[in-house]
Enzyme design. Structure first.
Site, mmCIF file in Angstrom:
data_model
loop_
_atom_site.group_PDB
_atom_site.id
_atom_site.type_symbol
_atom_site.label_atom_id
_atom_site.label_comp_id
_atom_site.label_asym_id
_atom_site.label_seq_id
_atom_site.Cartn_x
_atom_site.Cartn_y
_atom_site.Cartn_z
ATOM 1 N N ASP A 87 5.037 30.595 18.476
ATOM 2 C CA ASP A 87 4.541 32.026 18.431
ATOM 3 C C ASP A 87 5.545 32.649 17.590
ATOM 4 O OD1 ASP A 87 6.896 31.791 19.896
ATOM 5 O OD2 ASP A 87 5.436 31.459 22.097
ATOM 6 N N ASN A 156 6.741 33.089 34.906
ATOM 7 C CA ASN A 156 5.464 33.328 35.536
ATOM 8 C C ASN A 156 4.475 32.230 35.055
ATOM 9 O OD1 ASN A 156 5.014 33.705 32.688
ATOM 10 N ND2 ASN A 156 4.129 35.759 32.854
ATOM 11 N N HIS A 158 4.058 30.880 31.863
ATOM 12 C CA HIS A 158 3.302 30.874 30.726
ATOM 13 C C HIS A 158 4.207 29.757 29.733
ATOM 14 C CE1 HIS A 158 6.810 33.818 29.190
ATOM 15 N NE2 HIS A 158 6.978 32.787 28.249
ATOM 16 N N GLU A 163 -0.149 33.841 28.849
ATOM 17 C CA GLU A 163 0.206 34.427 29.960
ATOM 18 C C GLU A 163 -0.745 33.971 30.874
ATOM 19 O OE1 GLU A 163 3.180 35.563 30.145
ATOM 20 O OE2 GLU A 163 3.464 37.106 28.693
#
Length: 267
Positions: A87, A156, A158, A163
């Site tokens: 990314d 979380n 990811h 996400e």
């Protein structure tokens, strides 16, 4: 610790399968990082022209440090390898010190024998982000999939910047709005007067799962709960890392703190 020592420690603590995922638990973060670096060095020895999938953030820094050390000892030759990163922040030029392109140059690319034409990241500051995603996806389809993919895991759950609840996302590289928890976690990399980017370009979870082998590294007690959810909970996009349970060759490398919430191994 050298590569042989790291392998010996791993042999002593490996062998645990959780929902089909190989889990390696090592005493410390440094040993976990060294073990992952050893896996990448071994991959390069087996296949010098490997395609390596790389990650950024705080977690892989020790892995890259160990790989640089291995390269200097002649144990990791990147000359024929090709890399793809997961990314890049949207709207951030590659020259920006907080870009992932700059991160990779600082921690790995400029310290080993990788030429720039063999390293790939999404173009964060492209005039058209959707076109940049399509181009990156085309490059990955042409050269990939990754022989070995490195992952971290967000608090979380990811992976990449996929996400929780990404079910409606496109199947390839795409633009994603970052979760507030992700932006808070990444704020430590930015100055007090800098704003953490709101969007990023990321490989999809589907693209990540196309890698031939995957290794996810997690260290520290803060990751313990989400590691347990990813490995022992149901598979679902509410915890993207849980999708690793579907992969035929996935390894999760943990230090003891990150493994602290896993159910005790049954004898």
């Amino acid at each position: 610790m050298n590569a042989a020592d790291a392998a010996d420690v791993a042999d002593a603590e490996a062998g645990r399968l959780v929902q089909g995922v190989q889990v390696v638990i090592l005493p410390s973060a440094a040993e976990a990082e060294q073990h992952v670096a050893t896996l990448f060095a071994e991959q390069l020895r087996r296949k010098p022209d490997s395609v390596l999938g790389l990650a950024t953030g705080g977690t892989p820094v020790g892995v890259y440090r160990a790989l640089v050390a291995a390269h200097r000892l002649g144990e990791a030759d990147f000359g024929r390898a090709r890399t793809f990163n997961l990314d890049e922040y949207a709207g951030v030029p590659s020259a920006h010190p907080q870009s992932y392109a700059a991160y990779m140059r600082t921690h790995l690319f400029d310290l080993v024998n990788l030429t720039p034409d063999r390293t790939h990241l999404p173009e964060g500051d492209a005039a058209n982000a959707e076109d940049a995603c399509r181009l990156y996806d085309a490059l990955y389809r042409y050269y990939g999939p990754a022989d070995l993919q490195l992952l971290g895991i967000g608090l979380n759950g990811h992976i990449g910047f996929n996400e929780p609840g990404f079910a409606s996302a496109p199947g390839g590289t795409h633009v994603v709005r970052l979760d507030e928890s992700t932006r808070r976690a990444n704020a430590r990399f930015f100055g007090a007067d800098e704003q953490v980017p709101e969007y990023a370009l990321t490989m999809s979870a589907g693209r990540i799962l196309q890698a031939r082998s995957i290794v996810l590294l997690a260290t520290g007690a803060a990751k313990a709960a989400i590691v347990a959810r990813a490995l022992e909970g149901p598979i679902g996009t509410d915890c993207p890392a849980s999708l690793l349970q579907l992969h035929p060759d996935a390894t999760v490398v943990l230090d003891r703190e990150a493994a602290g919430a896993l159910a005790p191994e049954r004898g």
